[in-house]
Design an enzyme around this catalytic site. Structure first.
Site, PDB file in Angstrom:
ATOM      1  NE  ARG A 107      -2.017  -1.348   4.098  1.00 33.82           N
ATOM      2  CZ  ARG A 107      -2.510  -1.529   4.488  1.00 33.82           C
ATOM      3  NH1 ARG A 107      -3.405  -1.525   4.779  1.00 33.82           N
ATOM      4  NH2 ARG A 107      -1.862  -2.152   5.847  1.00 33.82           N
ATOM      5  CG  ASP A 154       2.231   6.144   2.397  1.00 32.05           C
ATOM      6  OD1 ASP A 154       1.326   5.848   3.156  1.00 32.05           O
ATOM      7  OD2 ASP A 154       3.152   7.009   3.455  1.00 32.05           O
ATOM      8  NE  ARG A 209       6.533  10.877   2.684  1.00 30.32           N
ATOM      9  CZ  ARG A 209       5.363  10.590   2.969  1.00 30.32           C
ATOM     10  NH1 ARG A 209       5.052  10.034   3.626  1.00 30.32           N
ATOM     11  NH2 ARG A 209       5.198  12.097   3.760  1.00 30.32           N
TER      12      ARG A 209
END
Length: 259
Positions: free
Chosen positions: A49, A51, A196
């Site tokens: 998944r 973001d 990230r």
């Protein structure tokens, strides 16, 4: 029958992969398109998944259906019903033991940083940007501390729901091409915001604000508050998912390359 699909998408206009109430998602668009082709409701399961604002050149999904369609029909029919930002790349029938998420052995991401004085008008939603000079050799020196199996609590989002913070990074590299820096990483799996957060730490090292050894210290502290800034979503791409050879599914898609 169970069908596996490869998908690429520009995530700039989506709230993320996962279906959400009152928000635009990639999953909802893919399910709606495939449901029209199948003439029945289709639910898809993905390898990873992503973001809001994150892109993919090699997302892999699977779905179950009783509709008999050729691979060409799934791809052409699906794309005819998808928005321009999403495309089916291929489909293939797989056995019932295949699962897009749980059968995956590794995933890989690329994070792209534009490192120059002026922000890009054309790529503002597709690269991170930092006007401060960065040294990719320092970033690579720090990145080496992340290779192997570690507790990545310092690099996971506070809201991460994974049961265990243990992940195995198989390789990581930082390279420069002109004004662009490319952070490439492969691991067995990733925690929420892990790439990230790694990018944010390495960018601080690249700017000379921290020494490369700081990456090791952040990792050892197992505390997200010690990990620095979460880098922006726009520079992140899911670029590969690796499966056992018997499924005959390629391992990666096109690598975004701008310089």
């Amino acid at each position: 029958m169970r069908i596996a699909c490869g998908i690429e998408y520009d995530g700039a206009g989506f709230s993320g992969w996962q279906r959400q109430d009152r928000a635009r998602s990639v999953q909802a668009e893919v399910e709606a398109a495939l449901s029209r082709v199948a003439d029945q409701n289709v639910r898809v399961f993905c390898a990873g998944r992503t973001d809001a604002g994150v892109h993919a050149s090699w997302q892999v999904v699977h779905f179950d259906t009783t509709a008999a369609r050729s691979g060409r029909s799934w791809v052409l029919g699906g794309n005819a019903n998808l928005p321009d930002e999403v495309r089916l790349l291929w489909t293939r029938q797989v056995d019932d033991g295949f699962h897009a998420r749980f059968s995956a052995r590794a995933r890989s991401y690329r994070y792209v940083i534009l490192n120059r004085q002026v922000r890009s008008a054309l790529l503002r939603h597709h690269v991170a940007w930092d006007h401060r000079p960065m040294d990719e050799t320092r970033m690579q020196a720090g990145a080496r501390y992340l290779v192997g199996e570690h507790d990545f609590s310092s690099f996971r989002a506070v809201a991460c729901q994974a049961k265990s913070p243990l992940r195995t990074v198989r390789w990581i590299s930082v390279k420069r091409s002109g004004d662009y820096l490319y952070l490439d990483i492969e691991a067995n799996a990733f925690l929420h915001h892990m790439v990230r957060n790694i990018a944010g730490v390495l960018m601080a090292v690249g700017r000379g604000e921290r020494e490369p050894e700081w990456v090791r210290d952040v990792l050892d502290q197992r505390d997200r508050t010690q990990g620095g800034v979460t880098a922006s979503a726009g520079g992140l791409y899911l670029v590969g998912v690796r499966y056992p050879d018997n499924y005959l599914i390629g391992a990666s898609g096109v690598l975004p390359c701008y310089g």
